[in-house]
Scaffold this active site. Sequence first.
Site, mmCIF file in Angstrom:
data_model
loop_
_atom_site.group_PDB
_atom_site.id
_atom_site.type_symbol
_atom_site.label_atom_id
_atom_site.label_comp_id
_atom_site.label_asym_id
_atom_site.label_seq_id
_atom_site.Cartn_x
_atom_site.Cartn_y
_atom_site.Cartn_z
ATOM 1 N N LEU A 390 0.949 -1.264 0.080
ATOM 2 C CA LEU A 390 -0.035 0.116 -0.019
ATOM 3 C C LEU A 390 1.084 1.451 -0.033
ATOM 4 O O LEU A 390 1.298 1.586 0.978
ATOM 5 C CB LEU A 390 -0.919 0.017 1.092
ATOM 6 C CG LEU A 390 -1.809 -1.092 1.192
ATOM 7 C CD1 LEU A 390 -2.685 -1.314 2.502
ATOM 8 C CD2 LEU A 390 -2.957 -1.131 0.151
ATOM 9 N N GLU A 391 0.948 1.924 -1.153
ATOM 10 C CA GLU A 391 2.001 3.033 -1.279
ATOM 11 C C GLU A 391 1.311 4.284 -0.921
ATOM 12 O O GLU A 391 1.921 5.389 -1.224
ATOM 13 C CB GLU A 391 2.543 3.030 -2.703
ATOM 14 C CG GLU A 391 3.160 1.578 -2.979
ATOM 15 C CD GLU A 391 3.844 1.584 -4.423
ATOM 16 O OE1 GLU A 391 3.960 2.416 -4.874
ATOM 17 O OE2 GLU A 391 4.254 0.160 -4.466
ATOM 18 N N ASN A 392 0.108 4.569 -0.540
ATOM 19 C CA ASN A 392 -0.628 5.629 -0.416
ATOM 20 C C ASN A 392 -1.109 5.836 1.304
ATOM 21 O O ASN A 392 -1.990 6.263 1.617
ATOM 22 C CB ASN A 392 -1.848 5.821 -1.153
ATOM 23 C CG ASN A 392 -1.332 5.870 -2.407
ATOM 24 O OD1 ASN A 392 -0.867 6.827 -2.945
ATOM 25 N ND2 ASN A 392 -1.959 4.588 -3.343
#
Length: 565
Positions: A390-392
């Site tokens: 999950l890059e956000n």
Amino acid sequence: MPRPPRRRWAGALAAVVTASVLSLTGLAGQAQAADVNNAKNGGYESGLSNWTCTAGSGTTVSSPVHGGSAALKGTPAGQDNAQCTQAVAVKPNSTYTLSAWLQGGYAYLGVTGTGTTDVSTWTPDSASWKQLSTTFTTGASTTSVTVYTHGWYGQAPYYADDLSVFGPDGGGGGDPAPTIPAAPTGLTVSSTTSSSVSLSWNTVSGATGYNVYQAGTKVQSTTGTSATVSSLAASTSYSFQVTATNAAGESAKSTAVTGTTTASSGGGGGSLPKHAVTGYWQNFNNGATVQKISAVQSQYDIIAVAFADATTTPGAVTFNLDSAGLGGYTVDQFKADIKAKQAAGKKVVISIGGQNGTVSISDSTSATNFANSVYSLMQTYGFDGVDIDLENGLNATYMTQALRSLSAKAGSSLIITMAPQTIDMQSTSNTYFQTALNIKDILTVVNMQYYNSGSMLGCDGKVYSQGSVDFLTALACIQLQGGLAPSQVGLGLPASTSGAGSGYVSPTVVNNALDCLAKGTNCGSFKPSMTYPDLRGAMTWSTNWDASAGNAWSNSVGAHVHALG
């Protein structure tokens, strides 16, 4: 991990970092015996006397403090970064060590007016006190410099304490020189694994650092009040002591404690090899070689299927095989290929997130939905576990809840991998790092993405740019010193120049970094204070881009990982 189109934010923040700390010169040695502290009221015991803070942004508080009874609190607001300054008398052509302890939001420490090169250093948000230190040299006619601390726009307040400017007496007076600190008290064993012992102890007033001793031999230095000693034998008892240090010297050793490693390796992972290679398999066609799972190179021990998709139910995910984009690959073939890989000793996990992933686990309901839906995918397709990419951003509390719920359903063979960006692992207070530590007993490996990143801090406080052995080793050191077991740390790199916007390095660089961390050989300018022979291995984006480049990455790095011993 990339989902077309590419979209990143870490590089923009890192550019700010680079601009702020480009002149960083590294941690300085202890002051010489004739040196004095030229800063005044560096402990803020006299309020803000001798200090000037912009826009009324500074005040003194009684908690938290590092030493004494007061500390500075700087609160950024609007376009003000809460800078507090002091003019310090110095001697020309002299070298000084500037240091301070900081906590809270983003915090900077620096000096201007040196007559040579002005320097600064910084730390991301920190839940505990952290010492920053750097050196500067005055010019031929410099008799005064300005030292400062400040936060960052729109960030949380920062706290500063015990600031000093050690060097030749500038004649302006200053705070008294420190005395040798007392021996630490309260040394305890906080946790153990089959290869590590974690220790904690009480803060010592006036200390700027601590040394950890194993059976009388110094094995680690730290600025905090905890440490993890790794690379230990399973089911073995070890004796530990700690000392406190500052510019005046080192204290006597603390009372010894005994830590005994566990019999099992701990963490998730089932029957994974000691050293493992992870590769992401693309469930889409973006120009890289289109693959079936059966075509993934045999060097890969963990295959992360990229990606699951969000649903309209908060926290829940599903998986849709891109049969059309993958040349008519059917679900039945996909399932059969997963079983064949598992029969060959490989693990196949479903990756959640990616560059454009929109899955959000922000409360107990979404955490439950996540665990239930991932477990359903495991049962449907035969996945061995889950990868968190999950890059956000993520919520450490509820992601921890979700993964522990999944673990309760799937059992001890569950594979859990994570692929944070570099900015996510700069501090143990970051939510990604918190989550990894929260699930340490069921976590398989963290493969941080050492690409699409700007310059970042290493564990030594220096700034490193991507694309070098030092960038890999100095940033991995943060995770190794921050509480992860070596077997839970991997190096994530693109398989080719097409696999990332920036940060590709040759397989030789990756192999040299692995050697440096595991064996202490082939290092760059940074060399870790100890070796980590249990280091898990490496990861790449992606198996498809690797195949497009003739499997050059896996043939080189894969073979090297498996030969680490």
